[in-house]
Design an enzyme around this catalytic site. Structure first.
Site, PDB file in Angstrom:
ATOM      1  CG  ASP A 153     -55.685  24.151  27.681  1.00 49.98           C
ATOM      2  OD1 ASP A 153     -56.098  23.214  26.987  1.00 49.98           O
ATOM      3  OD2 ASP A 153     -54.554  24.664  27.529  1.00 49.98           O
ATOM      4  CE  LYS A 193     -52.538  22.351  26.701  1.00 48.05           C
ATOM      5  NZ  LYS A 193     -52.641  23.644  25.994  1.00 48.05           N
ATOM      6  CD  GLU A 241     -43.932  15.048  23.734  1.00 43.38           C
ATOM      7  OE1 GLU A 241     -43.084  14.272  24.180  1.00 43.38           O
ATOM      8  OE2 GLU A 241     -44.165  16.156  24.245  1.00 43.38           O
ATOM      9  N   GLY A 276     -48.426  21.075  22.429  1.00 38.24           N
ATOM     10  CA  GLY A 276     -48.570  20.827  20.980  1.00 38.24           C
ATOM     11  C   GLY A 276     -47.339  20.184  20.384  1.00 38.24           C
ATOM     12  CB  THR A 293     -57.562  20.757  13.892  1.00 35.44           C
ATOM     13  OG1 THR A 293     -58.835  21.381  13.885  1.00 35.44           O
ATOM     14  CG2 THR A 293     -56.507  21.730  13.484  1.00 35.44           C
ATOM     15  CB  VAL A 322     -48.050  18.861  27.700  1.00 37.80           C
ATOM     16  CG1 VAL A 322     -47.477  20.121  28.346  1.00 37.80           C
ATOM     17  CG2 VAL A 322     -48.862  18.068  28.697  1.00 37.80           C
ATOM     18  N   GLY A 335     -58.868  32.117  15.365  1.00 32.02           N
ATOM     19  CA  GLY A 335     -59.056  30.683  15.619  1.00 32.02           C
ATOM     20  C   GLY A 335     -58.258  30.154  16.798  1.00 32.02           C
TER      21      GLY A 335
END
Ligand code: HSE
Length: 425
Positions: A201, A205, A129, A134, A13, A132, A187
């Site tokens: 997750d 981060k 970058e 996006g 992706t 964390v 999704g």
């Protein structure tokens, strides 16, 4: 025109977002760099798979070292995720004197310091970058634009899946399981959502954010962590009635020579900017000793937003690759102490008879937990009621000890939930 050749590990992706942005923003990239970006080699698992990117078949290989050892490639972009084999690939690339850009939070949280040292020794850059938030340019903002500040605290909603689930529970009154299914359908959540809903997750981060904010390596194991799986519709309703929204809040707070770190479902006052961050969006709210409060908001995942962060790092490297690498000192300056002195929301089910509330209140008092308010919510039809307590600021350990004792009382059926109340003081 001069060109810079890229090697990409992975074509999922984020990588396809990157390739598409390089194509549709080609003139922007060329004008900015005065150079062209060429994708020379791409590692994939399956050479025959159809992909929605415009690349010649010849660039694909199933051999990672064909990418890493390609003499023409100056920058390796690691987008396969997970710790192994990405760790070995990145080490090999840095030792080959190639710059590396990655979006891999688990890897950077676990081996970031070691990899930064290898990059420094080889006088190349390692940038991450996209690991964390996006598309939110938070790491480079802290590193570059906020370098004039001592950062005092960093708060973040840095997991889009859990934020989507909690927003749906709040706004559309879904229960937890329904909201998870909805997130999977769109999704946002994986078939096994545990890494998101258990807080792992967000903890990865936060370790990256806090390491940068406080200039000291923060290990994931030093972060107190709790996920959102126990949040019920009743807690969401109670929070709303009290003027709060429940969010999975990552926080790093520096006071004197101590740092406190946690990922915890928390009550956020409804008038705080982080309360406005809904669905899959992320935000990071910082306090610097010169700039004051600042919040960056945006999409925390997705092909184009995350691809935008990856391409930003690539372009930075192209522009500044001549600049000597800097060894970011990561000396232990602060003690990590997670006492969690906060206000707490506690919901429990108790037998509805005289003296029960008084007994519970006196156990709290015995353990130095002072109560700010108590509300008796609803009768449950089986001679039990829900009690909701908001405490004054108390150490978490005292809350836990008090609740252990309260749990033993025959008149207490269950301790349903314990949540932080974050007042950002
Ligand atoms: N799974 C993450 C999230 C996205 O839900 O925010 C990738 O970091």
């Amino acid at each position: 025109m001069e060109s810079v050749k890229l090697g990409i590990l992975g074509m999922g992706t984020v990588a396809s977002g990157l390739v598409n942005i390089i194509e549709f923003n080609k003139s922007k990239v060329v004008n900015n760099l005065n150079k062209e970006l060429i994708i020379n080699k791409v590692l994939v698992n399956n050479l025959d798979k159809e992909r929605n990117v415009n690349l010649q078949k010849e660039v694909y290989t199933t051999d990672a070292y064909e990418v890493i050892n390609d003499k023409n490639v100056e920058i390796i972009v690691e987008l396969i995720g997970g710790i192994n084999p990405a760790y070995e690939y990145i080490k090999a690339a840095l030792n080959n004197k190639k710059h590396v850009v990655t979006a891999n939070k688990a890897l950077i949280a676990t081996h970031g310091s070691e990899l930064e040292n290898i990059a420094f020794k080889n006088n190349v850059k390692l940038m991450y970058e996209a690991s964390v938030g996006g598309g939110i340019p938070i790491l480079n903002t802290m590193r570059e634009n906020l370098c004039a500040n001592e950062l005092e605290s960093v708060f973040g909603i840095i997991n889009g899946t859990t934020n989507y689930i909690l927003t749906q529970m709040t706004e559309n009154e879904l229960d937890y399981d329904q909201a998870v299914k909805e997130a999977q359908k769109l999704g946002f959540a994986e078939a096994d959502p545990s890494s998101d809903v258990d807080g792992d997750d967000a903890a990865y981060k936060l370790s990256i954010l806090a390491s940068l904010a406080f200039g000291q390596k923060i290990n994931v194991k030093d972060i107190t962590k709790e996920g959102i799986t126990k949040i019920s519709k009743q807690d969401i309703i109670n929070a709303k009635e009290l003027g709060y929204n429940i969010k999975l809040l990552a926080s790093g707070i520096k006071k004197d020579n101590k740092i406190e770190l946690s990922v915890h479902p928390s009550f956020i006052p409804e008038n705080h900017p982080l309360s406005t961050v809904k669905n899959e969006f992320n935000a990071v709210f910082l306090k610097g000793n010169a700039v004051g409060e600042i919040m960056l908001y945006g999409k925390g995942a997705g092909s184009l937003p995350t691809g935008s962060a990856v391409l930003g790092d690539i372009m930075y490297i192209v522009k500044y690759s001549d600049k000597e690498a800097v060894n970011n000192e990561n000396k232990q300056k602060y003690i990590i102490e997670n006492k969690a002195v906060k206000q707490y929301y506690i919901r429990m089910t108790v037998v509805d008879k005289p003296g029960v509330l008084g007994g519970i209140a006196s156990i709290f008092g015995k353990h130095s937990v002072s109560l700010a308010s108590v509300v008796q919510k609803q009768k449950n039809g089986n001679h039990t009621v829900s009690l909701v307590f908001i405490t004054h600021e108390s150490e978490r350990i005292n809350i836990d000890i008090a609740l252990e004792e309260i749990k033993k009382s025959e008149t207490v059926t269950n301790i349903e939930s314990i949540l932080l109340v974050e007042n950002f003081r």
